[in-house]
Scaffold this active site. Structure first.
Site, PDB file in Angstrom:
ATOM      1  N   ARG A  73       4.564  -0.262 -10.505  1.00 50.14           N
ATOM      2  CA  ARG A  73       4.516  -0.206  -9.035  1.00 50.14           C
ATOM      3  C   ARG A  73       5.149   1.092  -8.547  1.00 50.14           C
ATOM      4  O   ARG A  73       6.378   1.211  -8.460  1.00 50.14           O
ATOM      5  CB  ARG A  73       5.256  -1.402  -8.440  1.00 50.14           C
ATOM      6  CG  ARG A  73       5.288  -1.406  -6.928  1.00 50.14           C
ATOM      7  CD  ARG A  73       3.964  -1.667  -6.260  1.00 50.14           C
ATOM      8  NE  ARG A  73       3.475  -3.022  -6.509  1.00 50.14           N
ATOM      9  CZ  ARG A  73       2.201  -3.391  -6.328  1.00 50.14           C
ATOM     10  NH1 ARG A  73       1.312  -2.534  -5.894  1.00 50.14           N
ATOM     11  NH2 ARG A  73       1.833  -4.631  -6.599  1.00 50.14           N
ATOM     12  N   ARG A  95      -5.173   1.666 -15.963  1.00 43.06           N
ATOM     13  CA  ARG A  95      -3.746   1.760 -15.612  1.00 43.06           C
ATOM     14  C   ARG A  95      -2.855   0.933 -16.520  1.00 43.06           C
ATOM     15  O   ARG A  95      -1.640   1.118 -16.520  1.00 43.06           O
ATOM     16  CB  ARG A  95      -3.518   1.421 -14.143  1.00 43.06           C
ATOM     17  CG  ARG A  95      -3.773  -0.012 -13.732  1.00 43.06           C
ATOM     18  CD  ARG A  95      -3.376  -0.224 -12.267  1.00 43.06           C
ATOM     19  NE  ARG A  95      -3.692  -1.566 -11.813  1.00 43.06           N
ATOM     20  CZ  ARG A  95      -3.268  -2.104 -10.681  1.00 43.06           C
ATOM     21  NH1 ARG A  95      -2.483  -1.411  -9.876  1.00 43.06           N
ATOM     22  NH2 ARG A  95      -3.616  -3.320 -10.340  1.00 43.06           N
ATOM     23  N   HIS A 165      -3.881   6.844  -7.302  1.00 45.15           N
ATOM     24  CA  HIS A 165      -3.337   5.888  -6.315  1.00 45.15           C
ATOM     25  C   HIS A 165      -1.876   6.255  -6.018  1.00 45.15           C
ATOM     26  O   HIS A 165      -0.945   5.508  -6.320  1.00 45.15           O
ATOM     27  CB  HIS A 165      -3.440   4.499  -6.943  1.00 45.15           C
ATOM     28  CG  HIS A 165      -3.132   3.340  -6.057  1.00 45.15           C
ATOM     29  ND1 HIS A 165      -2.006   3.263  -5.279  1.00 45.15           N
ATOM     30  CD2 HIS A 165      -3.812   2.200  -5.841  1.00 45.15           C
ATOM     31  CE1 HIS A 165      -2.006   2.110  -4.633  1.00 45.15           C
ATOM     32  NE2 HIS A 165      -3.099   1.446  -4.956  1.00 45.15           N
ATOM     33  N   ASP A 209      -4.458  -0.675   5.372  1.00 44.67           N
ATOM     34  CA  ASP A 209      -5.215  -0.642   4.117  1.00 44.67           C
ATOM     35  C   ASP A 209      -6.625  -0.180   4.453  1.00 44.67           C
ATOM     36  O   ASP A 209      -7.476  -0.979   4.853  1.00 44.67           O
ATOM     37  CB  ASP A 209      -5.217  -2.052   3.484  1.00 44.67           C
ATOM     38  CG  ASP A 209      -5.661  -2.029   2.028  1.00 44.67           C
ATOM     39  OD1 ASP A 209      -6.066  -0.953   1.541  1.00 44.67           O
ATOM     40  OD2 ASP A 209      -5.605  -3.096   1.384  1.00 44.67           O
ATOM     41  N   GLU A 268      -4.160   7.844  -1.330  1.00 42.89           N
ATOM     42  CA  GLU A 268      -4.860   7.844  -2.609  1.00 42.89           C
ATOM     43  C   GLU A 268      -6.101   8.718  -2.486  1.00 42.89           C
ATOM     44  O   GLU A 268      -6.852   8.589  -1.525  1.00 42.89           O
ATOM     45  CB  GLU A 268      -5.250   6.405  -2.964  1.00 42.89           C
ATOM     46  CG  GLU A 268      -4.076   5.441  -2.804  1.00 42.89           C
ATOM     47  CD  GLU A 268      -4.500   3.965  -2.777  1.00 42.89           C
ATOM     48  OE1 GLU A 268      -5.505   3.616  -3.402  1.00 42.89           O
ATOM     49  OE2 GLU A 268      -3.808   3.176  -2.108  1.00 42.89           O
TER      50      GLU A 268
HETATM   51  C1  BG6 Z   1      -4.670  -0.248  -2.519  1.00 45.43           C
HETATM   52  C2  BG6 Z   1      -5.638  -1.277  -2.017  1.00 45.43           C
HETATM   53  O1  BG6 Z   1      -5.369   0.826  -3.048  1.00 45.43           O
HETATM   54  O2  BG6 Z   1      -3.866  -0.821  -3.550  1.00 45.43           O
HETATM   55  C3  BG6 Z   1      -4.865  -2.484  -1.519  1.00 45.43           C
HETATM   56  O3  BG6 Z   1      -6.455  -0.731  -0.996  1.00 45.43           O
HETATM   57  C4  BG6 Z   1      -3.976  -3.019  -2.622  1.00 45.43           C
HETATM   58  O4  BG6 Z   1      -5.766  -3.482  -1.074  1.00 45.43           O
HETATM   59  C5  BG6 Z   1      -3.083  -1.900  -3.124  1.00 45.43           C
HETATM   60  O5  BG6 Z   1      -3.207  -4.087  -2.120  1.00 45.43           O
HETATM   61  C6  BG6 Z   1      -2.155  -2.302  -4.271  1.00 45.43           C
HETATM   62  O6  BG6 Z   1      -2.874  -2.827  -5.318  1.00 45.43           O
HETATM   63  P1  BG6 Z   1      -2.113  -3.402  -6.586  1.00 45.43           P
HETATM   64  O7  BG6 Z   1      -3.169  -4.002  -7.467  1.00 45.43           O
HETATM   65  O8  BG6 Z   1      -1.430  -2.253  -7.260  1.00 45.43           O
HETATM   66  O9  BG6 Z   1      -1.139  -4.426  -6.060  1.00 45.43           O
END
Ligand code: BG6
Length: 299
Positions: A73, A95, A165, A209, A268
């Site tokens: 994260r 990932r 991302h 989002d 992103e």
């Molecule tokens: C973003 C998406 O790119 O990533 C969101 O548009 C999503 O909808 C977010 O919640 C995080 O995704 P993840 O899978 O890492 O929790």
């Protein structure tokens, strides 16, 4: 330069060495300016980038698990071949896989470079039946530059989505603004009707989002609290997603602290809608360069 290098074959004294993030092997890159970055083999995931002033440019959650097979994260997750939800796991297959060290270098201009690759194997082909090779080149100088290459190594065409991302650190989301999206078409993932973005500056006071398509190649994040502007310059990546989970969603994410949404924003860069079609033997390349500027500096 070594095509089948082991991790330690990438090491360059003073510039590239071992690091670890929890249980995950990683590489530390050090630039002569004092800037540093960290790259985990899992996901070819940049987990840290600090400028010469030592300040973190990227957000990394204190609740993130650094565990094999579990998404990290924060930092820069690589999304491929599916963005978001769909038939494959969320944000695709890259990932959570261990990538392979390929090569490293200190370029003539002093940039420190590490290259990792991911090739389809039996397990990946069982999930997505298209042979591919990905390469992520990370270059640390006074900028951080990420180049993602996708190669179709099979005999049939395929279509994919790809994105970097990136989670940026901001001093306070309430003051942060994203500039450069005005005039771009958007699709909102939170149920608002699609439209054309009219705001010169996107500010945040709720969950956000949104996918912007056909975005001009320079986008900026202004962070007045830190008196800093983060300049994002992309090539071959027409789309931008802006995401902040805000209060309720942050509470639902077990790998994000309840208040951490205040100090992050995801901007992103990628190729998402429409997906990219790739003929056998062809290669696609997308690149994004991040540069931190002091407020008021040209950029
Ligand atoms: C973003 C998406 O790119 O990533 C969101 O548009 C999503 O909808 C977010 O919640 C995080 O995704 P993840 O899978 O890492 O929790």
């Amino acid at each position: 330069m070594n095509r089948e290098a082991r991790l330690d074959a990438l090491f360059i004294p003073g510039r590239l060495g071992p690091a670890a993030r929890g249980g995950l092997p990683a590489i530390e890159l050090r630039h002569a300016s004092g800037a540093r970055a960290e790259l985990a083999l899992q996901g070819a995931h940049v987990t840290a980038w600090q400028g010469a002033d030592g300040a973190d440019r990227l957000f990394l959650s204190r609740c993130s698990r650094f565990q094999a097979g579990v998404p990290i994260r924060g930092g820069v997750p690589v999304v491929f071949p599916q963005f978001g939800a769909g038939p494959l796991p969320q944000h695709g297959l890259a990932r959570t896989r261990a990538w392979r060290p390929v090569r490293s270098a200190v370029e003539a201009d002093g940039a420190v470079v590490a290259v990792l690759a991911l090739e389809s194997d039996e397990a990946l082909l069982a999930l997505w039946p298209h042979p591919f090779r990905l390469e992520l080149a990370v270059a640390l100088a006074d900028t951080l530059s990420l180049s993602l290459a996708v190669e179709n190594t099979g005999t049939k065409p395929f279509a994919f989505q790809a994105a970097l991302h990136t989670y940026f650190r901001v001093s306070d989301i309430a003051g942060a603004r994203v500039i450069g999206l005005a005039g771009s078409a958007f699709q909102d993932f939170l149920g608002k009707l699609p439209g054309l973005e009219r705001r010169e500056a996107l500010a945040f006071d709720a969950e956000t989002d949104r996918l912007f398509t056909g975005v001009p190649d320079v986008v900026r994040i202004e962070d007045p609290g830190a008196r800093r502007v983060l300049r994002i310059e992309k090539r071959g990546m027409p789309d931008v997603v802006v995401w902040n989970p805000w209060i309720d969603k942050a509470r639902c994410l077990e790998d994000l602290g309840d208040n951490e949404y205040r100090t992050m924003v995801c901007v992103e860069t990628g190729a998402i809608r429409p997906p990219i079609g790739l003929a056998p033997g062809s290669r696609w390349l997308g690149r994004t360069v991040f540069r931190a500027l002091q407020e008021g500096a040209p950029g």
